[in-house]
Scaffold this active site. Structure first.
Site, mmCIF file in Angstrom:
data_model
loop_
_atom_site.group_PDB
_atom_site.id
_atom_site.type_symbol
_atom_site.label_atom_id
_atom_site.label_comp_id
_atom_site.label_asym_id
_atom_site.label_seq_id
_atom_site.Cartn_x
_atom_site.Cartn_y
_atom_site.Cartn_z
ATOM 1 N N CYS A 27 -88.982 -38.806 -24.473
ATOM 2 C CA CYS A 27 -88.775 -37.492 -25.112
ATOM 3 C C CYS A 27 -90.155 -36.934 -25.448
ATOM 4 O O CYS A 27 -91.157 -37.362 -24.864
ATOM 5 C CB CYS A 27 -87.847 -37.589 -26.324
ATOM 6 S SG CYS A 27 -88.435 -38.648 -27.652
ATOM 7 N N ARG A 60 -85.225 -38.923 -30.192
ATOM 8 C CA ARG A 60 -84.237 -39.113 -29.127
ATOM 9 C C ARG A 60 -84.472 -40.376 -28.297
ATOM 10 O O ARG A 60 -83.560 -41.197 -28.130
ATOM 11 C CB ARG A 60 -84.199 -37.875 -28.221
ATOM 12 C CG ARG A 60 -83.679 -36.638 -28.922
ATOM 13 C CD ARG A 60 -83.996 -35.370 -28.172
ATOM 14 N NE ARG A 60 -85.428 -35.084 -28.154
ATOM 15 C CZ ARG A 60 -85.983 -34.052 -27.535
ATOM 16 N NH1 ARG A 60 -85.217 -33.204 -26.873
ATOM 17 N NH2 ARG A 60 -87.288 -33.851 -27.585
ATOM 18 N N ASP A 65 -83.165 -31.403 -29.508
ATOM 19 C CA ASP A 65 -84.165 -32.014 -30.381
ATOM 20 C C ASP A 65 -83.716 -31.820 -31.834
ATOM 21 O O ASP A 65 -83.638 -30.686 -32.300
ATOM 22 C CB ASP A 65 -85.511 -31.323 -30.129
ATOM 23 C CG ASP A 65 -86.633 -31.989 -30.891
ATOM 24 O OD1 ASP A 65 -86.352 -32.836 -31.758
ATOM 25 O OD2 ASP A 65 -87.791 -31.657 -30.603
HETATM 26 P P1 4NP Z 1 -88.317 -36.322 -30.243
HETATM 27 O O1 4NP Z 1 -88.387 -35.206 -31.408
HETATM 28 O O2 4NP Z 1 -89.012 -35.727 -29.027
HETATM 29 O O3 4NP Z 1 -86.857 -36.486 -30.002
HETATM 30 O O4 4NP Z 1 -89.011 -37.545 -30.774
HETATM 31 C C1 4NP Z 1 -89.613 -34.639 -31.791
HETATM 32 C C2 4NP Z 1 -90.242 -35.108 -32.902
HETATM 33 C C3 4NP Z 1 -91.465 -34.576 -33.278
HETATM 34 C C4 4NP Z 1 -92.044 -33.591 -32.530
HETATM 35 C C5 4NP Z 1 -91.412 -33.105 -31.402
HETATM 36 C C6 4NP Z 1 -90.185 -33.641 -31.034
HETATM 37 N N1 4NP Z 1 -93.291 -33.037 -32.916
HETATM 38 O O5 4NP Z 1 -93.802 -32.180 -32.197
HETATM 39 O O6 4NP Z 1 -93.833 -33.448 -33.948
#
Ligand code: 4NP
Length: 158
Positions: A9, A15, A126
């Site tokens: 992700c 995710r 997300d």
């Molecule tokens: P993930 O969610 O891709 O599902 O881990 C996110 C968590 C943090 C960030 C982006 C997506 N971020 O940019 O900090």
């Protein structure tokens, strides 16, 4: 030979760590753990070295699933080493494909919801900016897609 599976992700804190944990949970329940090596990572390194988001861990724990992974960023070595790179959403998918240097590598990259009968090839949303409901929704979306992935990978010859 073990099949090497990598969930990807953006941040590797919501995710993909959950997909990794649920995949491991199910292959253990199904007695298939010796067939797989499983890991997860993110396309950005913003959360390198951190545990999964507390909301992800708490929500999974509620369902009896521990999410132990520590965030790390995708490397070119991953593209070489893993047999199957599973992307949680289309933005991540295209980033990983751009990272690849050959069609053989690009052909190893698949969208997580490829087999989802309810919403084929759609994104796992997300949950990072949303409320607790988003984490619960994501848990069920991921959980419902794990067995189809295990079945698919078990039925592959390579
Ligand atoms: P993930 O969610 O891709 O599902 O881990 C996110 C968590 C943090 C960030 C982006 C997506 N971020 O940019 O900090």
């Amino acid at each position: 030979m073990k099949k090497r599976v990598l969930f990807i992700c953006l941040g590797n804190i919501c995710r993909s760590p959950l997909a990794e944990a649920l995949f491991i949970h199910r292959i253990k329940e199904r007695g298939l753990e010796h067939h797989f090596e499983v890991d997860s990572c993110g396309t950005n390194g913003f959360h390198n070295g951190e545990q999964a988001d507390e909301r992800t861990r708490k929500n999974a724990q509620k369902h009896g699933v521990v999410v132990p992974s520590i965030s790390r960023q995708l490397t070119y070595g991953d593209v070489l080493d893993f047999d199957c790179l599973i992307t949680m959403a289309s933005d991540v998918h295209f980033q990983v494909q751009r990272f690849c240097e050959s069609d053989d590598q690009r052909n190893k990259v698949h969208l997580f919801r490829k087999f989802d009968v309810l919403a084929p090839d759609s994104n796992v949303p997300d949950p990072w900016y949303g409320g607790d409901d988003g984490f619960e929704d994501v848990f069920h979306i991921i959980k419902n897609n794990i067995d189809p992935w295990i079945d698919h990978l078990m039925n592959q010859d390579t």
